[in-house]
Scaffold this active site. Structure first.
Site, PDB file in Angstrom:
ATOM      1  CG  ASN A 110      -1.718  -1.192   1.311  1.00 13.70           C
ATOM      2  OD1 ASN A 110      -2.066  -1.997  -0.006  1.00 13.70           O
ATOM      3  ND2 ASN A 110      -2.633  -1.405   2.040  1.00 13.70           N
ATOM      4  CB  THR A 155     -17.119  38.725 -29.741  1.00 14.12           C
ATOM      5  OG1 THR A 155     -17.864  39.654 -30.448  1.00 14.12           O
ATOM      6  CG2 THR A 155     -16.086  39.487 -28.856  1.00 14.12           C
ATOM      7  CG  HIS A 156     -21.173  36.792 -30.064  1.00 21.58           C
ATOM      8  ND1 HIS A 156     -21.804  36.169 -28.886  1.00 21.58           N
ATOM      9  CD2 HIS A 156     -20.714  37.741 -29.244  1.00 21.58           C
ATOM     10  CE1 HIS A 156     -21.772  36.996 -27.718  1.00 21.58           C
ATOM     11  NE2 HIS A 156     -21.376  38.100 -28.170  1.00 21.58           N
ATOM     12  CE  LYS A 283     -10.580  17.376 -47.421  1.00 20.69           C
ATOM     13  NZ  LYS A 283     -11.558  16.266 -46.984  1.00 20.69           N
ATOM     14  CG  ASN A 285      -8.016  15.359 -44.550  1.00 20.42           C
ATOM     15  OD1 ASN A 285      -8.493  16.394 -45.105  1.00 20.42           O
ATOM     16  ND2 ASN A 285      -8.326  14.262 -45.081  1.00 20.42           N
ATOM     17  CE1 TYR A 317      -4.313   0.123  -2.676  1.00 18.40           C
ATOM     18  CE2 TYR A 317      -5.156  -2.092  -1.848  1.00 18.40           C
ATOM     19  CZ  TYR A 317      -4.441  -1.184  -3.147  1.00 18.40           C
ATOM     20  OH  TYR A 317      -4.533  -1.804  -4.149  1.00 18.40           O
ATOM     21  CD  GLN A 322      -4.639  -3.959  -9.300  1.00 13.41           C
ATOM     22  OE1 GLN A 322      -4.012  -4.345  -8.341  1.00 13.41           O
ATOM     23  NE2 GLN A 322      -5.349  -4.768 -10.339  1.00 13.41           N
ATOM     24  CE  LYS A 325      -0.881   1.087  -9.493  1.00 17.31           C
ATOM     25  NZ  LYS A 325      -2.296   1.433  -9.142  1.00 17.31           N
TER      26      LYS A 325
HETATM   27  N1  ARG Z   1      -1.431  -3.768  -7.505  1.00 14.74           N
HETATM   28  C1  ARG Z   1      -1.739  -3.001  -6.268  1.00 14.74           C
HETATM   29  C2  ARG Z   1      -2.379  -1.519  -6.814  1.00 14.74           C
HETATM   30  O1  ARG Z   1      -1.826  -1.206  -7.883  1.00 14.74           O
HETATM   31  C3  ARG Z   1      -0.772  -2.949  -5.170  1.00 14.74           C
HETATM   32  C4  ARG Z   1      -1.228  -2.714  -4.044  1.00 14.74           C
HETATM   33  C5  ARG Z   1      -2.121  -3.892  -3.435  1.00 14.74           C
HETATM   34  N2  ARG Z   1      -2.418  -3.873  -2.038  1.00 14.74           N
HETATM   35  C6  ARG Z   1      -2.928  -4.716  -1.575  1.00 14.74           C
HETATM   36  N3  ARG Z   1      -3.295  -4.609  -0.324  1.00 14.74           N
HETATM   37  N4  ARG Z   1      -3.671  -5.807  -2.304  1.00 14.74           N
HETATM   38  O2  ARG Z   1      -3.103  -0.788  -5.996  1.00 14.74           O
END
Ligand code: ARG
Length: 462
Positions: A110, A155-156, A283, A285, A317, A322, A325
């Site tokens: 975490n 404008t407009h 064309k 583009n 957490y 997850q 990402k």
């Molecule tokens: N792959 C997890 C994430 O991206 C990592 C953390 C996982 N932690 C857990 N307590 N399962 O968040």
């Protein structure tokens, strides 16, 4: 690879669950940061006496070996390893045996994942900072080059008042400078070291968090372990920065697309940055500009996605996190790619002076100048506005331009008009007569471009 958390389980995880929960497919790109963070954690464990110097050396050298393996494409990532953190730790144990098992002391994935994403983001921000600065410089150079070109200001979407093309271009740089300001704040927010928070409560080992921060180049450490593992504000701030940036880029691209259209023909886009049609031979583009405009959607989408992801998550957490990402990575990739191509593109755009100046003479844009003229002759503005409006109707009916009117015609609308009025009825004199700071007067625009170069020269991320 054996599950590193398998002790409490009697049955193996279902394959579907492995596949469903794995993030290795996308978080593998964090491997360098994960290894750097591991090495810093390991050095700290040695410093506070939890592992010996030789154990630290062994772990460190094995981690570097693993890094090389991943970099050279030798690593095989499968869903059972879950994520990049587990992969690297698992490999470490495979290679370094019992010693490898000591690395995760006082740490949880975490706080580890928070560390990796903060490190990743800091690096991305550095690159984006350079790209954005470069792009602003390109626009500034174009503004400087076309300093005496006038064009209609809108404008407009209607001809409103004449402006310098440079003034219009400088407007973009102001937007992007504000974006740079926000990016600097994003860097500050990411630049806080989370390790030591553990799973959520901190650690019973005397971990030296400041030492880890120093090793990894963080300015400070986080203050609350629970907040540390549940905080994704630094990511959201970055995606918000990106959304605003893309709103600006999209507006700029939209204008360039319009200006490139046959009806405007204000610009000619370089061959190298345009594409052809598979059917229509004539064309050329503006696909790059359209794609930047289009990518705005995915960046906004990521903002909503991460905001929604975090909403209503109880501390601390949760695995939901997850899901942050892909949105974060995609946003950073999209920002970098778009700034790179726009930065190379912008300096090659040709502005069609003749068309811009022709259009600046259309649409009665000197009507305001005419009203202002009467104000200088002590006519109250509202009355002057009305007189000028009447003159415009007259011109429309007679199919004339303001500058075609004779003194007699003008004086039939107001006795205050004298010969000198004829000198104000063209776009160039209109911009020249602007007196306020920040206006489109050539002197002011030149001053602002100079000021911009000064700012760019001194700009630092932190
Ligand atoms: N792959 C997890 C994430 O991206 C990592 C953390 C996982 N932690 C857990 N307590 N399962 O968040």
């Amino acid at each position: 690879m054996k599950k590193l958390w398998g002790g409490r389980f009697e049955a193996a995880t279902d394959r579907i669950v492995d596949e469903f929960t794995a993030s290795i497919d996308f978080d593998k790109r964090l491997y360098r940061h994960d290894i750097e963070g591991n090495i810093a954690h390991c050095k700290m464990l040695q410093k506070v006496g939890i592992i010996s110097a030789s154990e630290c050396r062994k772990i460190t050298s094995t981690l570097k070996e693993i890094e090389n393996e991943i970099a050279s494409g030798k690593a095989k990532f499968t869903p059972e390893v879950e994520d990049i953190h587990m992969y690297i730790e698992g490999k470490l144990i495979e290679k370094a045996g019992e010693t490898g098992k000591k690395l995760h002391t006082g740490r949880s994935r975490n706080d580890q994942v928070a560390l990796d994403t903060r490190m990743y983001l800091k690096d991305e921000i550095k690159e984006i900072f350079t790209l954005l600065k470069q792009f602003i410089s390109e626009i500034a150079a174009a503004a400087e080059k076309q300093i005496d070109v006038v064009m209609p200001g809108y404008t407009h979407m209607q001809h409103a008042q004449s402006v310098l093309l440079s003034h219009h271009l400088h407007a973009y740089t102001e937007m992007l400078l504000r974006d740079i300001g926000r990016l600097k704040q994003c860097y500050k927010s990411a630049d806080v070291m989370p390790l030591g928070a553990g799973a959520l409560a901190g650690s019973s080992f005397p971990l030296d968090r400041e030492y880890v921060a120093k090793l990894l180049g963080f300015s400070s450490v986080t203050a609350n372990s629970m907040d540390t593992v549940s905080d994704r504000d630094y990511q959201l701030e970055f995606i918000f920065f990106s959304s605003l940036l893309f709103m600006h880029l999209s507006r700029m691209c939209e204008e360039l697309i319009l200006w490139n259209g046959t009806e405007f023909s204000f610009v000619e886009l370089p061959d190298e940055f345009t594409t052809g049609s598979s059917m229509m031979p004539q064309k050329k583009n503006p696909d790059v500009l359209e794609l930047v405009r289009g990518k705005t959607g995915r960046v906004y989408g990521s903002l909503i996605s991460v905001l929604t992801l975090l909403k209503a998550q109880p501390l601390t957490y949760n695995r939901d996190m997850q899901e942050d990402k892909e949105a974060l990575f995609d946003t950073a990739d999209t920002v970098k790619k778009s700034l790179l191509v726009l930065g190379k593109f912008f300096g090659k755009i040709k502005f069609n002076r003749a068309r811009l100046e022709y259009e600046a003479g259309e649409g009665f844009m000197e009507a305001t100048d005419l009203a202002d003229y009467l104000v200088m002759k002590l006519v109250p503005f509202r009355q002057a506005h009305e007189v000028s409006g009447k003159i415009v109707i007259y011109c429309l009916n007679k199919k004339k331009k303001l500058r075609d009117l004779s003194m007699n015609e003008l004086m039939s609308f107001h006795k205050g008009f004298c010969e000198d009025v004829l000198g104000i009825l063209d776009p160039k004199s209109s911009v020249k007569r602007k007196k306020t700071s920040g206006s489109t007067s050539p002197a002011e625009v030149k001053k602002n471009i100079k000021r911009l170069y000064g700012i760019l020269g001194k700009l630092k991320l932190s």
